[in-house]
Design a protein around this motif. Structure first.
Motif, PDB file in Angstrom:
ATOM      1  N   ASN A 141     -19.786 -51.048  26.132  1.00  0.00           N
ATOM      2  CA  ASN A 141     -19.022 -50.463  27.353  1.00  0.00           C
ATOM      3  C   ASN A 141     -18.855 -48.895  25.902  1.00  0.00           C
ATOM      4  O   ASN A 141     -18.334 -49.603  24.967  1.00  0.00           O
ATOM      5  CB  ASN A 141     -18.346 -50.628  28.092  1.00  0.00           C
ATOM      6  N   SER A 143     -16.066 -45.828  27.009  1.00  0.00           N
ATOM      7  CA  SER A 143     -15.695 -44.337  27.671  1.00  0.00           C
ATOM      8  C   SER A 143     -15.470 -43.264  26.767  1.00  0.00           C
ATOM      9  O   SER A 143     -15.603 -43.478  26.203  1.00  0.00           O
ATOM     10  CB  SER A 143     -14.118 -45.040  27.913  1.00  0.00           C
ATOM     11  N   LYS A 147     -16.692 -36.090  29.734  1.00  0.00           N
ATOM     12  CA  LYS A 147     -18.359 -36.692  29.848  1.00  0.00           C
ATOM     13  C   LYS A 147     -19.237 -35.602  28.836  1.00  0.00           C
ATOM     14  O   LYS A 147     -18.377 -34.678  28.724  1.00  0.00           O
ATOM     15  CB  LYS A 147     -18.969 -35.673  31.193  1.00  0.00           C
ATOM     16  N   GLN A 162     -19.370 -39.961  31.531  1.00  0.00           N
ATOM     17  CA  GLN A 162     -18.282 -40.746  31.104  1.00  0.00           C
ATOM     18  C   GLN A 162     -17.721 -42.043  30.796  1.00  0.00           C
ATOM     19  O   GLN A 162     -17.334 -42.593  30.327  1.00  0.00           O
ATOM     20  CB  GLN A 162     -17.190 -40.093  32.612  1.00  0.00           C
ATOM     21  N   THR A 163     -18.543 -42.861  31.960  1.00  0.00           N
ATOM     22  CA  THR A 163     -18.648 -43.991  31.306  1.00  0.00           C
ATOM     23  C   THR A 163     -19.769 -45.101  31.691  1.00  0.00           C
ATOM     24  O   THR A 163     -20.557 -44.706  32.610  1.00  0.00           O
ATOM     25  CB  THR A 163     -17.660 -45.131  32.967  1.00  0.00           C
ATOM     26  N   LYS A 165     -21.290 -49.057  31.899  1.00  0.00           N
ATOM     27  CA  LYS A 165     -21.022 -50.523  31.399  1.00  0.00           C
ATOM     28  C   LYS A 165     -22.083 -51.185  30.995  1.00  0.00           C
ATOM     29  O   LYS A 165     -22.902 -51.136  31.360  1.00  0.00           O
ATOM     30  CB  LYS A 165     -20.297 -50.206  32.788  1.00  0.00           C
ATOM     31  N   SER A 200     -16.746 -52.682  22.751  1.00  0.00           N
ATOM     32  CA  SER A 200     -16.150 -51.557  24.439  1.00  0.00           C
ATOM     33  C   SER A 200     -15.686 -50.848  22.951  1.00  0.00           C
ATOM     34  O   SER A 200     -15.049 -50.828  22.527  1.00  0.00           O
ATOM     35  CB  SER A 200     -14.777 -52.010  24.865  1.00  0.00           C
ATOM     36  N   THR A 202     -14.052 -46.192  22.917  1.00  0.00           N
ATOM     37  CA  THR A 202     -13.566 -45.182  23.638  1.00  0.00           C
ATOM     38  C   THR A 202     -13.962 -43.406  22.342  1.00  0.00           C
ATOM     39  O   THR A 202     -13.989 -43.794  21.552  1.00  0.00           O
ATOM     40  CB  THR A 202     -12.952 -45.288  23.118  1.00  0.00           C
TER      41      THR A 202
END
Length: 208
Positions: A141, A143, A147, A162-163, A165, A200, A202
């Protein structure tokens, strides 16, 4: 003088890496002293030992039946473990496997581990394993702030996101690059996917 017999006979005998004959070997003339002895016969376990030869030495050895294991994988180059001991890479052949039960494991980075229990016996002393390995993936994932365009291993994956998954990435190392052309910002980093668990990340393009 040395006399060497084996049960069964017909084994090649080496002293200090020099072949001296095939058993039974009788009245072989050699200087007294210490030697490295190797006894080898197809279908039987090798015997490697140190011996001392005196004026008249008799050596008798009982040979143990050996098993033969062949392992091939697709793709090749996978590591083969016999009873948790690394034994080589595919394509793999070992004709010096003890008879009995063994656990064979095949491992290759980026693919699922494969294990199989086998038994080698006097009636069935050979085993051939052919395995097409299954590629292994992890769910990743991302984040992203703000963007940006996402590149994975140099290839554009998604634009202005922006995301992201649960994308499936094969096990191994991957280069991730996020680019925001409007802001003139870019961030590149390497991730190491070592198992099938979800991870995940970021990415903040505002931070250096």
């Amino acid at each position: 003088i040395v006399n060497i017999t084996t049960d069964p006979n017909g084994a090649d005998v080496f002293l200090n890496d020099n072949m001296i004959g095939t058993t039974p070997i009788m009245k072989y003339k050699i200087s007294a002293g210490d030697y490295r002895m190797l006894i080898r016969k197809s279908g039987y376990m090798n015997i490697s030992t140190s011996i001392s030869i005196n004026s008249d030495t008799l050596i008798t050895r009982f040979l143990i039946r050996a098993g033969k294991l062949t392992v091939n994988s697709d793709p090749s180059g996978a590591e083969v473990f016999i009873d948790n001991k690394s034994s080589g890479k595919t394509p793999f052949i070992d004709d010096q496997v003890m008879l009995g039960k063994h656990t064979i494991t095949i491992k290759k980075e980026g693919f699922k581990k494969y294990s199989e229990n086998i038994e080698l016996s006097n009636n069935e002393p050979t085993k051939n394993i052919e395995k097409k390995l299954e590629q292994s993936f992890s769910k990743i994932n991302f984040s992203i702030n703000p963007k940006g365009d996402v590149y994975i291993d140099g290839k554009l994956f998604m634009t202005e996101v922006q995301t992201i998954k649960e994308i499936r990435l094969p096990l191994g190392k991957h280069i991730i690059e996020v680019v925001n052309k409007e802001l003139g910002k870019k961030k590149s980093f390497e991730i190491s996917v070592e198992d099938e668990s979800s991870k995940s990340y970021t990415i903040n393009l505002y931070k250096k």
